[in-house]
Scaffold this motif. Sequence first.
Motif, PDB file in Angstrom:
ATOM      1  N   LEU A  32       0.845  -1.189   0.000  1.00  0.00           N
ATOM      2  CA  LEU A  32       0.000   0.000   0.000  1.00  0.00           C
ATOM      3  C   LEU A  32       0.877   1.234   0.000  1.00  0.00           C
ATOM      4  O   LEU A  32       1.798   1.354   0.804  1.00  0.00           O
ATOM      5  CB  LEU A  32      -0.897  -0.003   1.237  1.00  0.00           C
ATOM      6  N   ALA A  33       0.595   2.168  -0.924  1.00  0.00           N
ATOM      7  CA  ALA A  33       1.349   3.424  -0.976  1.00  0.00           C
ATOM      8  C   ALA A  33       0.792   4.412   0.029  1.00  0.00           C
ATOM      9  O   ALA A  33      -0.367   4.326   0.445  1.00  0.00           O
ATOM     10  CB  ALA A  33       1.290   4.022  -2.369  1.00  0.00           C
ATOM     11  N   ASN A  34       1.600   5.388   0.403  1.00  0.00           N
ATOM     12  CA  ASN A  34       1.181   6.397   1.371  1.00  0.00           C
ATOM     13  C   ASN A  34       0.189   7.387   0.783  1.00  0.00           C
ATOM     14  O   ASN A  34      -0.485   8.096   1.511  1.00  0.00           O
ATOM     15  CB  ASN A  34       2.399   7.160   1.890  1.00  0.00           C
ATOM     16  N   GLY A  35       0.115   7.463  -0.555  1.00  0.00           N
ATOM     17  CA  GLY A  35      -0.827   8.388  -1.171  1.00  0.00           C
ATOM     18  C   GLY A  35      -0.123   9.367  -2.084  1.00  0.00           C
ATOM     19  O   GLY A  35       1.045   9.208  -2.410  1.00  0.00           O
ATOM     20  N   SER A  36      -0.830  10.360  -2.525  1.00  0.00           N
ATOM     21  CA  SER A  36      -0.276  11.331  -3.457  1.00  0.00           C
ATOM     22  C   SER A  36      -0.877  12.697  -3.186  1.00  0.00           C
ATOM     23  O   SER A  36      -1.735  12.857  -2.324  1.00  0.00           O
ATOM     24  CB  SER A  36      -0.560  10.910  -4.907  1.00  0.00           C
ATOM     25  N   ALA A  37      -0.444  13.666  -3.959  1.00  0.00           N
ATOM     26  CA  ALA A  37      -0.942  15.026  -3.788  1.00  0.00           C
ATOM     27  C   ALA A  37      -2.429  15.132  -4.110  1.00  0.00           C
ATOM     28  O   ALA A  37      -3.085  16.085  -3.717  1.00  0.00           O
ATOM     29  CB  ALA A  37      -0.143  15.975  -4.685  1.00  0.00           C
ATOM     30  N   ASP A  38      -2.974  14.140  -4.818  1.00  0.00           N
ATOM     31  CA  ASP A  38      -4.392  14.158  -5.180  1.00  0.00           C
ATOM     32  C   ASP A  38      -5.256  13.444  -4.154  1.00  0.00           C
ATOM     33  O   ASP A  38      -6.398  13.078  -4.439  1.00  0.00           O
ATOM     34  CB  ASP A  38      -4.585  13.508  -6.557  1.00  0.00           C
ATOM     35  N   ILE A  56      -7.631   4.341  -4.559  1.00  0.00           N
ATOM     36  CA  ILE A  56      -8.674   4.528  -3.555  1.00  0.00           C
ATOM     37  C   ILE A  56      -8.686   5.994  -3.133  1.00  0.00           C
ATOM     38  O   ILE A  56      -7.642   6.542  -2.752  1.00  0.00           O
ATOM     39  CB  ILE A  56      -8.411   3.644  -2.317  1.00  0.00           C
ATOM     40  N   ASP A  57      -9.833   6.635  -3.210  1.00  0.00           N
ATOM     41  CA  ASP A  57      -9.955   8.011  -2.749  1.00  0.00           C
ATOM     42  C   ASP A  57      -9.859   8.039  -1.227  1.00  0.00           C
ATOM     43  O   ASP A  57     -10.613   7.353  -0.531  1.00  0.00           O
ATOM     44  CB  ASP A  57     -11.287   8.608  -3.200  1.00  0.00           C
ATOM     45  N   ASN A  58      -8.938   8.829  -0.704  1.00  0.00           N
ATOM     46  CA  ASN A  58      -8.653   8.831   0.731  1.00  0.00           C
ATOM     47  C   ASN A  58      -9.774   9.444   1.562  1.00  0.00           C
ATOM     48  O   ASN A  58      -9.832   9.259   2.775  1.00  0.00           O
ATOM     49  CB  ASN A  58      -7.342   9.577   0.999  1.00  0.00           C
ATOM     50  N   ASP A 104       0.796   6.663 -14.490  1.00  0.00           N
ATOM     51  CA  ASP A 104       0.112   7.940 -14.314  1.00  0.00           C
ATOM     52  C   ASP A 104      -1.152   7.685 -13.488  1.00  0.00           C
ATOM     53  O   ASP A 104      -2.064   6.994 -13.951  1.00  0.00           O
ATOM     54  CB  ASP A 104      -0.259   8.529 -15.669  1.00  0.00           C
ATOM     55  N   PRO A 105      -1.239   8.204 -12.257  1.00  0.00           N
ATOM     56  CA  PRO A 105      -2.377   7.880 -11.403  1.00  0.00           C
ATOM     57  C   PRO A 105      -3.690   8.512 -11.851  1.00  0.00           C
ATOM     58  O   PRO A 105      -4.760   8.054 -11.461  1.00  0.00           O
ATOM     59  CB  PRO A 105      -1.954   8.413 -10.031  1.00  0.00           C
ATOM     60  N   ARG A 106      -3.627   9.553 -12.667  1.00  0.00           N
ATOM     61  CA  ARG A 106      -4.858  10.203 -13.119  1.00  0.00           C
ATOM     62  C   ARG A 106      -5.606   9.317 -14.111  1.00  0.00           C
ATOM     63  O   ARG A 106      -6.830   9.188 -14.049  1.00  0.00           O
ATOM     64  CB  ARG A 106      -4.533  11.557 -13.739  1.00  0.00           C
ATOM     65  N   THR A 107      -4.842   8.717 -15.036  1.00  0.00           N
ATOM     66  CA  THR A 107      -5.451   7.883 -16.071  1.00  0.00           C
ATOM     67  C   THR A 107      -5.254   6.398 -15.806  1.00  0.00           C
ATOM     68  O   THR A 107      -5.818   5.576 -16.525  1.00  0.00           O
ATOM     69  CB  THR A 107      -4.833   8.224 -17.431  1.00  0.00           C
TER      70      THR A 107
END
Length: 213
Positions: A32-38, A56-58, A104-107
């Motif tokens: 599991l990643a810590n997340g991103s700026a989005d 997954i939306d935090n 690319d996490p957006r797409t």
Amino acid sequence: MGTRRVDWIDGMIHYSTDISFPEPGAGTSASLANGSADNQVFLVTVLADTTYLAKIDNSTGATTGPVAFPSLGRYQTPLITVTSDNRIVLCGKLGDAIAMLKVDPRTMSLDWSQTLPGAAETVTDIAPPTQGAVCFSGKVPRYRSQNDLFVARLSSSGTLQFSTYINGPGNANDFASSIAVAPDGFLLAAGVLYVGPDTRAALLRFHPITGQL
């Protein structure tokens, strides 16, 4: 379909999310990643010969995916990090080679995949320095059960910029267990060096561009 449930608790926010994956098989592992700026969280799982990445939306727990990508190998838990250019880098091991993917996490599309043939290097940790690059640390077999410590860097486009190998003063079993980026941008690798007759905890500092110790 197999289901993985992710429960996320952050202050007053609590959600449960079901993520459906193909049935797990031998060598299944997940990270599991810590997340991103989005404000997203990323779950990577390697099943059979495919890598699956779910977003997954935090805040809400809403999920995208899982999306299938090339295999990272089944016999090492995949590593995952978010780079400074807001991309996801995944790392695993295919045979004697290091395998990496940049997404690319957006797409949820693949930017590049890279396989780095070597002498059975094992990556133990990855960290994101500046310019969208990724650095990683670990160990490489040298003789029988002995290892050398190594750190390396890939550019934002997946080009190997340096790989530095350290054989400690005891000429025996040396390895890096983790890597981090210091506030001044230099790389810090924590691990073990054999100095004879004992092993000692070690912290090594490397130049982020040249890899010089």
